[in-house]
Scaffold this motif. Structure first.
Motif, short mmCIF file in Angstrom:
data_model
loop_
_atom_site.label_atom_id
_atom_site.label_comp_id
_atom_site.label_asym_id
_atom_site.label_seq_id
_atom_site.Cartn_x
_atom_site.Cartn_y
_atom_site.Cartn_z
N LYS A 112 0.83 -1.19 0.00
CA LYS A 112 0.00 0.00 0.00
C LYS A 112 0.88 1.25 0.00
O LYS A 112 1.87 1.33 0.72
CB LYS A 112 -0.90 0.01 1.24
CG LYS A 112 -1.98 -1.06 1.22
CD LYS A 112 -2.81 -1.01 2.49
CE LYS A 112 -3.87 -2.11 2.49
NZ LYS A 112 -4.65 -2.14 3.74
N PRO A 113 0.51 2.24 -0.81
CA PRO A 113 1.29 3.48 -0.82
C PRO A 113 1.10 4.24 0.48
O PRO A 113 0.15 3.97 1.25
CB PRO A 113 0.68 4.25 -2.01
CG PRO A 113 -0.69 3.68 -2.18
CD PRO A 113 -0.59 2.24 -1.78
N PRO A 114 1.96 5.18 0.78
CA PRO A 114 1.83 5.96 2.02
C PRO A 114 0.46 6.64 2.11
O PRO A 114 -0.10 7.07 1.10
CB PRO A 114 2.96 6.99 1.91
CG PRO A 114 3.95 6.38 0.98
CD PRO A 114 3.14 5.58 0.00
N LEU A 115 -0.06 6.74 3.32
CA LEU A 115 -1.37 7.36 3.52
C LEU A 115 -1.40 8.77 2.98
O LEU A 115 -2.41 9.23 2.45
CB LEU A 115 -1.70 7.35 5.02
CG LEU A 115 -3.01 8.03 5.45
CD1 LEU A 115 -4.20 7.38 4.75
CD2 LEU A 115 -3.18 7.96 6.96
N SER A 116 -0.27 9.49 3.09
CA SER A 116 -0.23 10.88 2.64
C SER A 116 -0.48 11.02 1.15
O SER A 116 -0.84 12.11 0.69
CB SER A 116 1.12 11.50 3.00
OG SER A 116 2.19 10.77 2.40
N THR A 117 -0.32 9.94 0.39
CA THR A 117 -0.57 9.98 -1.05
C THR A 117 -2.00 9.60 -1.40
O THR A 117 -2.41 9.71 -2.55
CB THR A 117 0.40 9.05 -1.81
OG1 THR A 117 0.10 7.68 -1.46
CG2 THR A 117 1.84 9.35 -1.46
N LEU A 118 -2.76 9.14 -0.40
CA LEU A 118 -4.12 8.66 -0.65
C LEU A 118 -5.20 9.59 -0.11
O LEU A 118 -6.39 9.35 -0.33
CB LEU A 118 -4.30 7.27 -0.02
CG LEU A 118 -3.43 6.16 -0.61
CD1 LEU A 118 -3.59 4.89 0.21
CD2 LEU A 118 -3.80 5.90 -2.07
N VAL A 119 -4.79 10.63 0.61
CA VAL A 119 -5.76 11.58 1.13
C VAL A 119 -5.27 13.00 0.91
O VAL A 119 -4.06 13.25 0.86
CB VAL A 119 -6.03 11.38 2.64
CG1 VAL A 119 -6.65 10.03 2.91
CG2 VAL A 119 -4.76 11.54 3.45
N LYS A 120 -6.23 13.91 0.77
CA LYS A 120 -5.89 15.32 0.70
C LYS A 120 -5.77 15.91 2.09
O LYS A 120 -4.79 16.56 2.44
CB LYS A 120 -6.95 16.08 -0.11
CG LYS A 120 -6.69 17.58 -0.23
CD LYS A 120 -7.70 18.24 -1.15
CE LYS A 120 -9.10 18.21 -0.54
NZ LYS A 120 -10.08 18.94 -1.36
N ARG A 121 -6.81 15.67 2.89
CA ARG A 121 -6.80 16.10 4.29
C ARG A 121 -7.86 15.30 5.04
O ARG A 121 -8.94 15.03 4.50
CB ARG A 121 -7.07 17.60 4.40
CG ARG A 121 -6.98 18.12 5.82
CD ARG A 121 -6.77 19.62 5.91
NE ARG A 121 -7.82 20.41 5.31
CZ ARG A 121 -7.90 21.73 5.43
NH1 ARG A 121 -6.95 22.38 6.11
NH2 ARG A 121 -8.88 22.39 4.86
N VAL A 122 -7.55 14.94 6.28
CA VAL A 122 -8.47 14.17 7.10
C VAL A 122 -9.10 15.08 8.15
O VAL A 122 -8.38 15.72 8.92
CB VAL A 122 -7.76 13.00 7.82
CG1 VAL A 122 -8.76 12.20 8.66
CG2 VAL A 122 -7.07 12.10 6.81
N ALA A 123 -10.43 15.15 8.16
CA ALA A 123 -11.13 15.89 9.21
C ALA A 123 -11.31 14.97 10.41
O ALA A 123 -11.77 13.83 10.26
CB ALA A 123 -12.49 16.36 8.70
N VAL A 124 -10.95 15.44 11.59
CA VAL A 124 -11.06 14.63 12.81
C VAL A 124 -12.01 15.33 13.77
O VAL A 124 -11.71 16.42 14.29
CB VAL A 124 -9.70 14.42 13.48
CG1 VAL A 124 -9.87 13.57 14.75
CG2 VAL A 124 -8.73 13.73 12.52
N ALA A 125 -13.19 14.74 13.99
CA ALA A 125 -14.15 15.26 14.95
C ALA A 125 -13.81 14.72 16.34
O ALA A 125 -13.59 13.53 16.50
CB ALA A 125 -15.56 14.85 14.56
N GLY A 126 -13.76 15.60 17.32
CA GLY A 126 -13.32 15.18 18.64
C GLY A 126 -11.82 15.08 18.72
O GLY A 126 -11.27 14.21 19.40
N ALA A 127 -11.12 15.99 18.05
CA ALA A 127 -9.67 15.90 17.92
C ALA A 127 -8.92 16.07 19.22
O ALA A 127 -7.79 15.59 19.36
CB ALA A 127 -9.17 16.93 16.90
N THR A 128 -9.51 16.75 20.20
CA THR A 128 -8.80 16.96 21.47
C THR A 128 -9.17 15.93 22.53
O THR A 128 -8.69 16.02 23.66
CB THR A 128 -9.08 18.37 22.02
OG1 THR A 128 -10.49 18.54 22.20
CG2 THR A 128 -8.55 19.43 21.08
#
Length: 397
Positions: free
Chosen positions: A53-69
């Motif tokens: 599998k290629p690196p995750l950074s090449t498969l997504v533009k940006r990940v939104a994380v709800a409840g990030a803190t």
């Protein structure tokens, strides 16, 4: 010839599984031989020709994380950033987020977001560069020693609801709706076939369906239906999670729902996860391992369209490290649209009960706030004996 202890343990495990299934087939009318075939279905053959599998950074533009803190969310953010993945942190308290993370990190965008507002969630995903996938870590269960169980559950309940209703039931499907019309996320396999990847990964909880089981099923599967959080189900929190799962499945986007067992920071991390379906899993898993699994699910096509539980087997002396990939284990699980049969769920229950921590392996005997170790030693938990737990049921604002 010398036989290694690990070999003896493996043989004992096989004999134990064989005995369990023989007992089930002879005493339980729900279990048939065809059920075993379904339970142990053979995944598609994998060859060394399949590319990594290629690196995750090449498969997504940006990940939104709800409840990030949150306790799990911040670990997810840290793991994503460590892999050079841009993160859109959806938070209630920006000051807390600024102190939790490095605000100078160019990969991190912090956005104040009302997860109880459909419009605000959609705007967060579709404006200012947006995101092409999301992680829902807004609520969960914990056994951190610095809080009482009831304080934590009350806090969860206060965060999970507002005047408009559950943020899970509002914000989670809003994430799905916001991403439904975006380009599909895909991964190219060794046969040059493109397979879908999830756009939304939800952190749910084991046990969400159990309060709605029939009395017969609760009795037959008491080892998971009788655990404290299910037996007491304060504020109906499990129903909130179940509803939010259903909302996500119906929102029209590719998804994965992961239901971990008890989050326990003292349980050995970097341990072997054991995945199952049917909501019959009981046990422990380290929060660090949960965060790693959530991130890995973003690049695991075998997880798309599936709901599954997970606990872990403690990695002792290197015998049970995590697998190199989640793909093989998750490939054996069924899609939500196909459903898990009652026969398979009950057979899975018989196996999963053997993985419980402690010596008594009697989860239904636990009181709220009591550990498996205390049960073995016949010690009373910090909230009292089963059925008499002294727990102030106070709803937070």
């Amino acid at each position: 010839m010398m036989i290694r202890p690990s070999t003896i343990a493996a043989l004992a495990a096989l004999l134990s599984l064989s005995s369990a299934f023989q007992t089930l087939s002879s005493t339980t009318p729900h279990i048939t031989s065809s059920s075993f075939t379904t339970l142990f279905s053979t995944p598609p053959e994998r060859t060394s020709e399949q590319p990594p599998k290629p690196p995750l950074s090449t498969l997504v533009k940006r990940v939104a994380v709800a409840g990030a803190t949150g306790r799990t969310g911040k670990l997810v953010v840290d793991k994503l950033l460590s892999q050079n993945v841009p993160v859109l942190a959806l938070v209630r308290d920006t000051d807390k987020a600024m102190s939790t993370f490095d605000p100078t990190n160019e990969l991190l965008t912090i956005r104040k977001t009302d997860l109880g507002s459909k419009e605000d969630v959609i705007a967060a995903i579709q404006t200012d560069g947006g995101a092409d996938c999301a992680m829902w870590c807004a609520t969960g269960f914990s056994d951190a020693p610095d809080q009482s169980i009831w304080t934590k559950i009350s806090a969860i309940f206060g965060f999970a609801t507002n005047k408009q209703g559950s943020i899970d039931a509002v914000g989670l499907p809003a994430l799905g709706e916001a991403l439904a019309k975006s380009p599909k996320r895909t991964l190219t396999t060794g046969s040059d076939k493109s397979v879908p990847l999830p756009k939304v990964v939800m952190l749910s909880s084991a046990g969400v369906t159990r309060p709605d089981w029939t009395d017969e099923k609760k009795s037959a599967l008491e080892g998971c239906a009788g655990i404290p959080i299910v037996r007491l189900n304060p504020f109906g929190i499990l129903g909130v999670k179940k509803q939010s799962e259903e909302e996500l499945r119906n929102c029209g986007t590719e998804y994965t729902i992961f239901r971990p067992g008890g989050l326990n920071d003292k349980w050995p991390k970097n341990s072997r996860p054991v995945f199952s379906q049917g909501d019959v899993a009981v046990g422990r898993i380290n929060r660090e391992d949960v965060a790693s699994i959530l991130v890995d699910l973003l690049v695991t096509p075998e997880a798309t369209g599936k709901t599954f539980e997970g606990v872990s087997v403690a990695n002792s002396d290197g015998y049970y490290p995590p697998a190199e990939s989640l793909s093989v284990a998750l490939d054996r699980l069924v899609l939500d649209k196909d459903g898990v049969s009652e026969e398979v769920a009950r057979a899975t229950y018989a196996i999963m009960q053997q993985l419980l921590p402690g010596e008594k392996q009697a989860a239904a005997e636990l009181a709220m706030g009591q550990t498996y170790e205390q049960l073995d030693k016949e010690e009373v938990g910090r909230l009292g004996k089963k059925g008499t737990e002294e727990a102030p049921l106070v709803k937070t604002s």
